[in-house]
Design a protein around this motif. Structure first.
Motif, PDB file in Angstrom:
ATOM      1  N   ALA A  47     -40.671  46.385 -36.755  1.00 15.68           N
ATOM      2  CA  ALA A  47     -41.455  46.301 -37.654  1.00 15.68           C
ATOM      3  C   ALA A  47     -41.322  45.733 -38.688  1.00 15.68           C
ATOM      4  O   ALA A  47     -41.307  47.036 -39.313  1.00 15.68           O
ATOM      5  CB  ALA A  47     -42.883  46.657 -37.471  1.00 15.68           C
ATOM      6  N   GLU A  85     -46.419  46.443 -34.277  1.00 14.43           N
ATOM      7  CA  GLU A  85     -45.482  48.107 -34.280  1.00 14.43           C
ATOM      8  C   GLU A  85     -45.524  47.618 -32.910  1.00 14.43           C
ATOM      9  O   GLU A  85     -44.667  48.155 -32.447  1.00 14.43           O
ATOM     10  CB  GLU A  85     -46.463  48.802 -34.269  1.00 14.43           C
ATOM     11  CG  GLU A  85     -46.122  49.479 -36.755  1.00 14.43           C
ATOM     12  CD  GLU A  85     -46.711  50.009 -36.437  1.00 14.43           C
ATOM     13  OE1 GLU A  85     -47.988  50.056 -36.133  1.00 14.43           O
ATOM     14  OE2 GLU A  85     -47.038  49.553 -38.746  1.00 14.43           O
ATOM     15  N   GLN A  86     -46.610  46.960 -32.225  1.00 14.37           N
ATOM     16  CA  GLN A  86     -46.820  47.646 -30.795  1.00 14.37           C
ATOM     17  C   GLN A  86     -45.629  46.260 -30.319  1.00 14.37           C
ATOM     18  O   GLN A  86     -45.236  46.657 -28.979  1.00 14.37           O
ATOM     19  CB  GLN A  86     -47.793  46.891 -30.008  1.00 14.37           C
ATOM     20  CG  GLN A  86     -48.877  48.509 -30.247  1.00 14.37           C
ATOM     21  CD  GLN A  86     -50.294  47.953 -30.188  1.00 14.37           C
ATOM     22  OE1 GLN A  86     -50.463  47.206 -29.047  1.00 14.37           O
ATOM     23  NE2 GLN A  86     -51.073  48.852 -29.743  1.00 14.37           N
ATOM     24  N   THR A  87     -45.906  45.089 -30.916  1.00 23.23           N
ATOM     25  CA  THR A  87     -45.035  44.099 -29.873  1.00 23.23           C
ATOM     26  C   THR A  87     -43.149  44.053 -30.659  1.00 23.23           C
ATOM     27  O   THR A  87     -42.617  44.308 -29.677  1.00 23.23           O
ATOM     28  CB  THR A  87     -44.891  42.446 -30.570  1.00 23.23           C
ATOM     29  OG1 THR A  87     -46.282  42.800 -30.923  1.00 23.23           O
ATOM     30  CG2 THR A  87     -44.182  41.472 -29.579  1.00 23.23           C
ATOM     31  N   ASP A 132     -45.937  40.206 -38.339  1.00 24.08           N
ATOM     32  CA  ASP A 132     -47.639  39.642 -38.658  1.00 24.08           C
ATOM     33  C   ASP A 132     -48.690  40.086 -39.428  1.00 24.08           C
ATOM     34  O   ASP A 132     -48.199  41.152 -39.931  1.00 24.08           O
ATOM     35  CB  ASP A 132     -48.347  40.102 -36.598  1.00 24.08           C
ATOM     36  CG  ASP A 132     -49.216  39.436 -36.810  1.00 24.08           C
ATOM     37  OD1 ASP A 132     -48.983  37.806 -36.338  1.00 24.08           O
ATOM     38  OD2 ASP A 132     -50.549  40.352 -36.422  1.00 24.08           O
ATOM     39  N   VAL A 157     -51.199  42.150 -39.145  1.00 22.17           N
ATOM     40  CA  VAL A 157     -51.339  42.621 -38.373  1.00 22.17           C
ATOM     41  C   VAL A 157     -50.766  43.555 -37.996  1.00 22.17           C
ATOM     42  O   VAL A 157     -49.717  43.550 -37.054  1.00 22.17           O
ATOM     43  CB  VAL A 157     -52.786  42.301 -36.387  1.00 22.17           C
ATOM     44  CG1 VAL A 157     -53.322  43.597 -36.600  1.00 22.17           C
ATOM     45  CG2 VAL A 157     -53.681  41.516 -37.387  1.00 22.17           C
ATOM     46  N   ALA A 158     -50.591  44.721 -39.005  1.00 24.04           N
ATOM     47  CA  ALA A 158     -49.827  45.780 -39.297  1.00 24.04           C
ATOM     48  C   ALA A 158     -49.380  46.386 -37.096  1.00 24.04           C
ATOM     49  O   ALA A 158     -48.425  46.931 -37.128  1.00 24.04           O
ATOM     50  CB  ALA A 158     -49.420  46.681 -39.874  1.00 24.04           C
ATOM     51  N   ASN A 159     -50.754  46.375 -36.516  1.00 18.11           N
ATOM     52  CA  ASN A 159     -50.837  47.334 -35.726  1.00 18.11           C
ATOM     53  C   ASN A 159     -50.004  46.760 -34.157  1.00 18.11           C
ATOM     54  O   ASN A 159     -49.298  46.921 -33.355  1.00 18.11           O
ATOM     55  CB  ASN A 159     -52.364  47.744 -35.073  1.00 18.11           C
ATOM     56  CG  ASN A 159     -51.937  48.934 -33.799  1.00 18.11           C
ATOM     57  OD1 ASN A 159     -51.107  49.595 -33.917  1.00 18.11           O
ATOM     58  ND2 ASN A 159     -52.998  48.796 -33.603  1.00 18.11           N
ATOM     59  N   LEU A 160     -50.272  45.403 -34.207  1.00 16.53           N
ATOM     60  CA  LEU A 160     -50.006  44.040 -32.921  1.00 16.53           C
ATOM     61  C   LEU A 160     -48.780  43.892 -33.634  1.00 16.53           C
ATOM     62  O   LEU A 160     -47.645  44.230 -32.589  1.00 16.53           O
ATOM     63  CB  LEU A 160     -50.435  42.906 -33.668  1.00 16.53           C
ATOM     64  CG  LEU A 160     -50.493  41.759 -32.850  1.00 16.53           C
ATOM     65  CD1 LEU A 160     -50.514  42.105 -31.355  1.00 16.53           C
ATOM     66  CD2 LEU A 160     -50.816  40.552 -32.942  1.00 16.53           C
TER      67      LEU A 160
END
Length: 148
Positions: A52, A42-44, A35, A37-40
Motif C-alpha cells: 500500500a 492496506e487491506q486490499t 486508494d 481510503v488508506a485502510n482499504l
C-alpha cells in the motif's frame, strides 16, 4: 508477468475487477496499491500480496510498476492519468473518461502523444445487449456509420 499498480477501487471492484485480476493471477502481479481510503488500500494490498502506498506519485515512481490500472480516481480527478502519461506508464482506465471534457481530453492526448504514453479505456458498455444489437444492425441493414 506484467507488474501493475492499482489506483482506486471503485464500485465494481468486488464484482468485476478483483475476480478478473484473480483469473489472470498467472499473468499479472499487483505490486502497489493506492486508494484515498488508506485502510482499504492496506487491506486490499495485504490480500493481493502488494504494498500500500500513501499517494499516486510514489506508486508511479516505483520501478516494479510497469502498468497502471485506474479503477476509480476519486477526488483527484484525472491527475492520476496525466501523471501516469508523463511517466510513460501504460494505463487501463476503468472509470469515466473525463465525461466529455474536451479541453482536458485534448491536453491529455497531447501529453500522451508527445511522451509516448498509452491509455486504454475499459469500454465496458461494448457488451451490453443494446450495443450488440446495434452492431448486428450495422452489419445487416443500417450499413456503416456516417458520423459518431
Amino acid at each position: 508477468m506484467i507488474e501493475a499498480g492499482i489506483i482506486g477501487f471503485g464500485p465494481r471492484w468486488d464484482s468485476a475487477w478483483r475476480p478478473a485480476l484473480e483469473w489472470f493471477a498467472g499473468r499479472i502481479r499487483i505490486r502497489a496499491v493506492y486508494d484515498p481510503v488508506a485502510n482499504l488500500a492496506e487491506q486490499t494490498a495485504a490480500r493481493l500480496g502488494a504494498t500500500a502506498v500513501p499517494a499516486i506519485v510514489p506508486l508511479l515512481e516505483r520501478q516494479d510498476v510497469r502498468v497502471v490500472l485506474i479503477f476509480d480516481w476519486g477526488w483527484q480527478g484525472p491527475v492520476a492519468l496525466r501523471r501516469a502519461c508523463q511517466r510513460d506508464k501504460p494505463v487501463l482506465m476503468a472509470t469515466d473518461i473525463l465525461d466529455g471534457d474536451w479541453p482536458q481530453l485534448l491536453a491529455l492526448d497531447e501529453t500522451c502523444t508527445t511522451r509516448g504514453g498509452m491509455v486504454l479505456p475499459a469500454l465496458g458498455l461494448r457488451y451490453t445487449p443494446a450495443t450488440c444489437r446495434l452492431r448486428e444492425l450495422i452489419v445487416t441493414s443500417l450499413g456503416p456509420p456516417r458520423e459518431i
